[in-house]
Design an enzyme around this catalytic site. Structure first.
Site, PDB file in Angstrom:
ATOM      1  N   HIS A   1      -1.906  -5.477   1.115  1.00 49.19           N
ATOM      2  CA  HIS A   1      -3.258  -5.973   0.906  1.00 49.19           C
ATOM      3  C   HIS A   1      -2.963  -7.754   0.557  1.00 49.19           C
ATOM      4  O   HIS A   1      -1.843  -7.719  -0.198  1.00 49.19           O
ATOM      5  CB  HIS A   1      -4.024  -5.381  -0.255  1.00 49.19           C
ATOM      6  CG  HIS A   1      -4.955  -6.082  -0.629  1.00 49.19           C
ATOM      7  ND1 HIS A   1      -6.563  -6.379  -0.111  1.00 49.19           N
ATOM      8  CD2 HIS A   1      -5.250  -6.972  -1.584  1.00 49.19           C
ATOM      9  CE1 HIS A   1      -7.082  -7.192  -0.722  1.00 49.19           C
ATOM     10  NE2 HIS A   1      -6.321  -7.778  -1.682  1.00 49.19           N
TER      11      HIS A   1
ATOM     12  N   TYR B   1     -12.326  -2.607  -3.458  1.00 49.29           N
ATOM     13  CA  TYR B   1     -12.898  -2.727  -2.089  1.00 49.29           C
ATOM     14  C   TYR B   1     -14.463  -2.315  -2.301  1.00 49.29           C
ATOM     15  O   TYR B   1     -14.914  -2.157  -1.323  1.00 49.29           O
ATOM     16  CB  TYR B   1     -12.406  -1.528  -1.212  1.00 49.29           C
ATOM     17  CG  TYR B   1     -11.032  -1.787  -0.801  1.00 49.29           C
ATOM     18  CD1 TYR B   1     -10.635  -2.828   0.053  1.00 49.29           C
ATOM     19  CD2 TYR B   1      -9.893  -0.822  -1.110  1.00 49.29           C
ATOM     20  CE1 TYR B   1      -9.295  -3.028   0.679  1.00 49.29           C
ATOM     21  CE2 TYR B   1      -8.614  -1.155  -0.584  1.00 49.29           C
ATOM     22  CZ  TYR B   1      -8.225  -2.099   0.425  1.00 49.29           C
ATOM     23  OH  TYR B   1      -7.146  -2.523   0.622  1.00 49.29           O
TER      24      TYR B   1
ATOM     25  N   LYS C   1       0.772  -1.163  -0.015  1.00 45.74           N
ATOM     26  CA  LYS C   1      -0.049   0.014  -0.072  1.00 45.74           C
ATOM     27  C   LYS C   1       0.728   1.332   0.125  1.00 45.74           C
ATOM     28  O   LYS C   1       2.256   1.049   0.424  1.00 45.74           O
ATOM     29  CB  LYS C   1      -1.031  -0.132   1.063  1.00 45.74           C
ATOM     30  CG  LYS C   1      -1.833  -1.251   1.165  1.00 45.74           C
ATOM     31  CD  LYS C   1      -2.806  -1.191   2.445  1.00 45.74           C
ATOM     32  CE  LYS C   1      -3.862  -2.167   2.423  1.00 45.74           C
ATOM     33  NZ  LYS C   1      -4.822  -2.147   3.495  1.00 45.74           N
TER      34      LYS C   1
ATOM     35  N   ASN D   1      -1.868  -0.023   6.904  1.00 44.15           N
ATOM     36  CA  ASN D   1      -1.324  -1.213   7.537  1.00 44.15           C
ATOM     37  C   ASN D   1      -0.556  -2.132   6.348  1.00 44.15           C
ATOM     38  O   ASN D   1      -0.320  -3.323   6.263  1.00 44.15           O
ATOM     39  CB  ASN D   1      -2.375  -2.251   8.050  1.00 44.15           C
ATOM     40  CG  ASN D   1      -3.760  -2.556   6.847  1.00 44.15           C
ATOM     41  OD1 ASN D   1      -3.347  -2.287   5.863  1.00 44.15           O
ATOM     42  ND2 ASN D   1      -4.828  -3.223   7.362  1.00 44.15           N
TER      43      ASN D   1
ATOM     44  N   GLU E   1      -9.553  -9.868  -8.241  1.00 44.35           N
ATOM     45  CA  GLU E   1      -8.611  -8.904  -7.956  1.00 44.35           C
ATOM     46  C   GLU E   1      -7.212  -8.715  -8.774  1.00 44.35           C
ATOM     47  O   GLU E   1      -6.822  -7.879  -9.426  1.00 44.35           O
ATOM     48  CB  GLU E   1      -8.214  -8.906  -6.320  1.00 44.35           C
ATOM     49  CG  GLU E   1      -9.309  -8.648  -5.375  1.00 44.35           C
ATOM     50  CD  GLU E   1      -8.772  -8.996  -4.090  1.00 44.35           C
ATOM     51  OE1 GLU E   1      -7.588  -9.178  -3.818  1.00 44.35           O
ATOM     52  OE2 GLU E   1      -9.463  -8.714  -3.259  1.00 44.35           O
TER      53      GLU E   1
HETATM   54  P1  IDP Z   1      -7.785  -6.891   5.311  1.00 46.54           P
HETATM   55  O1  IDP Z   1      -6.651  -5.754   4.772  1.00 46.54           O
HETATM   56  O2  IDP Z   1      -7.089  -7.283   6.701  1.00 46.54           O
HETATM   57  O3  IDP Z   1      -8.400  -7.818   4.685  1.00 46.54           O
HETATM   58  P2  IDP Z   1     -10.282  -5.570   5.367  1.00 46.54           P
HETATM   59  O4  IDP Z   1     -11.379  -5.843   6.373  1.00 46.54           O
HETATM   60  O5  IDP Z   1     -10.316  -6.278   4.264  1.00 46.54           O
HETATM   61  O6  IDP Z   1      -8.945  -6.108   5.941  1.00 46.54           O
HETATM   62  O7  IDP Z   1     -10.380  -4.006   5.105  1.00 46.54           O
HETATM   63  C1  IDP Z   1      -9.664  -3.332   4.136  1.00 46.54           C
HETATM   64  C2  IDP Z   1      -8.914  -2.322   4.692  1.00 46.54           C
HETATM   65  O8  IDP Z   1      -9.687  -1.211   5.263  1.00 46.54           O
HETATM   66  C3  IDP Z   1      -7.885  -2.530   5.718  1.00 46.54           C
HETATM   67  O9  IDP Z   1      -6.676  -3.445   5.450  1.00 46.54           O
HETATM   68  C4  IDP Z   1      -7.469  -1.447   6.607  1.00 46.54           C
HETATM   69  O10 IDP Z   1      -6.635  -0.588   5.857  1.00 46.54           O
HETATM   70  C5  IDP Z   1      -8.921  -0.807   6.342  1.00 46.54           C
HETATM   71  N1  IDP Z   1      -9.669  -1.187   7.462  1.00 46.54           N
HETATM   72  C6  IDP Z   1     -10.386  -2.207   7.721  1.00 46.54           C
HETATM   73  N2  IDP Z   1     -11.543  -2.079   8.842  1.00 46.54           N
HETATM   74  C7  IDP Z   1     -10.985  -0.775   9.433  1.00 46.54           C
HETATM   75  C8  IDP Z   1     -11.560  -0.230  10.611  1.00 46.54           C
HETATM   76  O11 IDP Z   1     -12.217  -0.671  11.410  1.00 46.54           O
HETATM   77  N3  IDP Z   1     -11.077   1.193  10.689  1.00 46.54           N
HETATM   78  C9  IDP Z   1      -9.886   1.459  10.200  1.00 46.54           C
HETATM   79  N4  IDP Z   1      -9.652   0.937   8.784  1.00 46.54           N
HETATM   80  C10 IDP Z   1     -10.303  -0.248   8.803  1.00 46.54           C
HETATM   81 MG    MG Z   2      -9.604  -7.649   3.006  1.00 43.35          MG
END
Ligand code: IDP
Ligand code: MG
Length: 138
Positions: free
Chosen positions: A121, A51, A11, A118, A132
């Site tokens: 992805h 997304y 990212k 984070n 994807e």
């Molecule tokens: P993942 O990347 O671990 O699969 P997902 O639930 O698919 O997580 O969420 C996509 C992205 O959205 C996450 O990687 C993170 O950057 C962001 N995200 C997900 N949940 C939250 C939240 O509760 N607060 C803030 N950002 C979030």
């Molecule tokens: Mg995800």
């Protein structure tokens, strides 16, 4: 039968912090094969597609904003059970509580903003990986 494939994204925070090499190193050190790679500044349209499952959630707009804020390294990786394996390397979504030893746990932290930055992805199922990979490696 060909090996399983997944989409990995470094990212914008990972690229900006100079961690692309360290992240790809971990993928290769685990034994997965990188079969394609490109650097891309993603459009809002691509990110909204990518997304789509999160549309309507409070972090959706901040997520699109963050993901379009700078270049991303998109990676096609392959290996038996690579989807599950990379999710395990990446660690939990929240970098504060992601386990040490994982990419997010070792290299990530909370920056006090609306969306978790984070670093990576990874596709979460064979269906997502197929969808994807078609989006990012059209
Ligand atoms: P993942 O990347 O671990 O699969 P997902 O639930 O698919 O997580 O969420 C996509 C992205 O959205 C996450 O990687 C993170 O950057 C962001 N995200 C997900 N949940 C939250 C939240 O509760 N607060 C803030 N950002 C979030
Ligand atoms: Mg995800």
């Amino acid at each position: 039968m060909s090996a399983e494939e997944t989409l990995i994204l470094v990212k914008p925070d990972g690229v900006a912090r100079g961690l692309s090499g360290e992240i790809l190193r971990r993928v290769e050190a685990k034994g997965y094969r990188i079969t394609d790679l490109r650097m891309v500044t993603a459009s809002r349209e691509l990110l909204a597609e990518h997304y789509a499952e999160h549309e309507g959630k409070p972090f959706f707009e901040p997520l699109l904003e963050f993901m379009s804020s700078g270049p991303i390294v998109a990676v096609r990786a392959e290996g038996d059970r690579v989807i599950e394996g990379f999710r395990s390397l990446a660690g939990a979504t929240d970098p504060t509580t992601a386990a040490p030893g994982t990419i997010r746990g070792d290299l990530g932290r909370d920056w006090g903003v609306a969306v978790q930055q984070n670093l990576v992805h990874g596709s979460d199922s064979t269906l997502s990986a197929e969808r994807e990979l078609a989006l990012w490696f059209a």
